[in-house]
Design an enzyme around this catalytic site. Structure first.
Site, short mmCIF file in Angstrom:
data_model
loop_
_atom_site.label_atom_id
_atom_site.label_comp_id
_atom_site.label_asym_id
_atom_site.label_seq_id
_atom_site.Cartn_x
_atom_site.Cartn_y
_atom_site.Cartn_z
N HIS A 193 0.87 -1.19 0.00
CA HIS A 193 0.00 0.00 0.00
C HIS A 193 0.91 1.24 0.00
CE1 HIS A 193 -2.85 2.92 1.76
NE2 HIS A 193 -3.81 2.08 1.42
N ASP A 205 2.75 -4.58 8.09
CA ASP A 205 1.57 -3.74 7.94
C ASP A 205 0.36 -4.65 8.14
OD1 ASP A 205 -0.63 -2.42 7.03
OD2 ASP A 205 0.25 -1.76 5.14
N GLN A 240 -4.79 -5.28 7.07
CA GLN A 240 -5.76 -6.27 6.57
C GLN A 240 -5.69 -7.58 7.33
OE1 GLN A 240 -8.08 -5.33 4.68
NE2 GLN A 240 -7.25 -3.43 3.82
N LYS A 268 -10.70 -0.38 10.30
CA LYS A 268 -10.86 -1.62 9.52
C LYS A 268 -11.21 -2.79 10.44
CE LYS A 268 -7.46 -0.04 6.19
NZ LYS A 268 -8.04 0.18 4.86
N CYS A 318 -4.72 2.42 -3.72
CA CYS A 318 -3.47 2.94 -3.12
C CYS A 318 -2.33 1.94 -3.27
CB CYS A 318 -3.66 3.30 -1.65
SG CYS A 318 -4.85 4.60 -1.38
#
Ligand code: PMP
Length: 404
Positions: free
Chosen positions: A122, A199, A202, A225, A362
């Site tokens: 991202h 990261d 998700q 999220k 992104c």
């Protein structure tokens, strides 16, 4: 087919209906999730009957808010397997990565050091490192992907050298849903003396995460999220690393003692939280974590796996659909339909009360790699069900009829 333990939760989410009360087939959970009523109530109470500042008040309401805010830190730590002193509240994953780049990065990296990223990152795990490159002259390498869209760790093994000080990878891709073998990534990074940043934007909402088992050094995620509010997220950094990191923003709450001659810093994590924090958001994030844990992340992961399997099977039956990413993607399916721009598809689906994401997500370097300007993306959450997939398929078939 659908996991009843999560199916029955749809009614918990007031956002999942249209203004006229019809079902809204929300398939954009990877961008941001809908909020359960318990989170909305927690936020409203924190902003209303319970509201006061934290850390400074001598009155009972402020003491309670402080308790709520610090409880959120403990709950986040428990949720991802760290210690509460290792949790820094940020506005989200983007701010957390910028914090690492501008504190740890500036203090520890020098010209000629190398950072390994991957093709599927991202922008928020690319641009902060490019900004650091501008300032200190570090070099950025890009790990390629396997044919089915995972970060190619065999290639990473070939690329890594003693000059690499950081490996920063998405735990789960926001476009392809591909999962990183984090344990192997940690072994590879640590094998050359580099740190591993994951990261977790998700992964935090869709799989059980234990930073100790993952053996990473930094883990970041965004509350919005994870069925929580916007404006709050967290950085977890290993205690010894965080303790040695210099502060980032200066101001109230991050100091030990201020004088015009010299100011000293508070210990971590307060040292990284200048100013009045996102109090109500942190308290609502606790409600979101409680809610998710009440269902169970394994249950959510299994449910999303079923949604992905069903969606991929239905989509591949449609002519001219190209699916991206692996069969076992985590909750996310990207695709394109020959001759139909994803934006046109998204617009027509909207008329059918189906919300997908269309664009570059992104992740422009990944779009370049896939040879497309944009993809359509359907992403699932704990509330998604077969009716959402059926509506998506109906909408695609209608779009194909419109486009002839
Ligand atoms: N990384 C990934 C993998 C993401 O999916 C996102 C959000 N789309 C981000 C980082 C950035 O998160 P935020 O905008 O909440 O800071």
């Amino acid at each position: 087919m659908t996991d009843t333990a999560t199916m029955s939760r749809k009614g918990d989410f007031p956002g999942l209906v249209t203004e006229t009360g019809d079902a809204w087939h929300y398939l954009d959970t990877a961008a941001t999730s809908q909020k359960p009523q318990v989170v909305i109530d927690a936020m409203a109470n924190a902003l209303g009957r319970d509201y006061a500042t934290v850390h400074r008040g001598v009155y009972g309401r402020s003491a309670n808010m402080t308790l709520g805010y610090e409880t959120a830190r403990r709950r986040v730590a428990e949720f991802i397997g760290g210690h509460e002193d290792e949790i820094v509240f940020t506005r989200g994953a983007t701010e957390a990565i910028n914090l690492v780049a501008q504190t740890w990065g500036l203090a520890n990296l020098k010209a000629g050091d190398r950072i390994l990223l991957s093709t599927l990152e991202h922008h928020s795990n690319i641009v902060p490192w490019q900004m650091l490159r501008e300032r200190v002259g570090v070099e950025i390498d890009v790990c390629p992907l396997t044919a089915d869209g995972a970060i190619d760790l065999d290639a990473a093994a070939e690329m890594l050298s003693e000059r690499h000080k950081l490996v920063a990878f998405a735990h789960v891709s926001n476009v392809l849903g591909s999962k990183l073998d984090a344990g192997r990534a940690a072994d590879l990074a640590h094998g050359v003396g580099a740190k591993l940043l994951l990261d977790g934007c998700q992964s935090a909402p869709r799989m059980a995460v234990d930073v100790a088992a993952l053996d990473c050094d930094f883990y970041v995620f965004s509350g919005h999220k994870l069925y929580g509010p916007t404006g709050i997220g967290a950085l977890w950094a290993r205690g010894d690393i965080l303790a040695a990191m210099p502060p980032w923003q200066g101001g109230g709450a991050m100091i030990d003692r201020v004088s015009f001659a010299k100011t000293t810093w508070a210990d971590a994590p307060q040292r990284f939280e200048a100013g009045t924090p996102a109090i109500t958001e942190a308290i609502a994030l606790t409600a979101a974590i409680d809610y998710v844990e009440g269902i169970g992340r394994d249950v959510i992961a299994r449910h999303e796996d079923m949604m992905v399997a069903k969606a991929r099977a239905e989509l591949s039956r449609i002519n001219s659909v190209r699916l991206f990413g692996p069969e076992d993607s985590a909750g996310i399916v990207s695709f394109e339909i020959e001759g139909i721009h994803p934006h046109d598809l998204g617009t027509i689906l909207d008329e059918e009360n189906v919300a997908i994401r269309a664009g570059h997500h992104c992740a422009q370097p990944l779009m370049d790699h896939l040879g497309v300007a944009a993809t359509a993306r359907a992403s699932f959450g704990l509330y998604s069900d077969e009716a959402d997939i059926a509506a998506l398929i109906r909408g695609i078939e209608r779009t194909q009829r419109i486009f002839g």
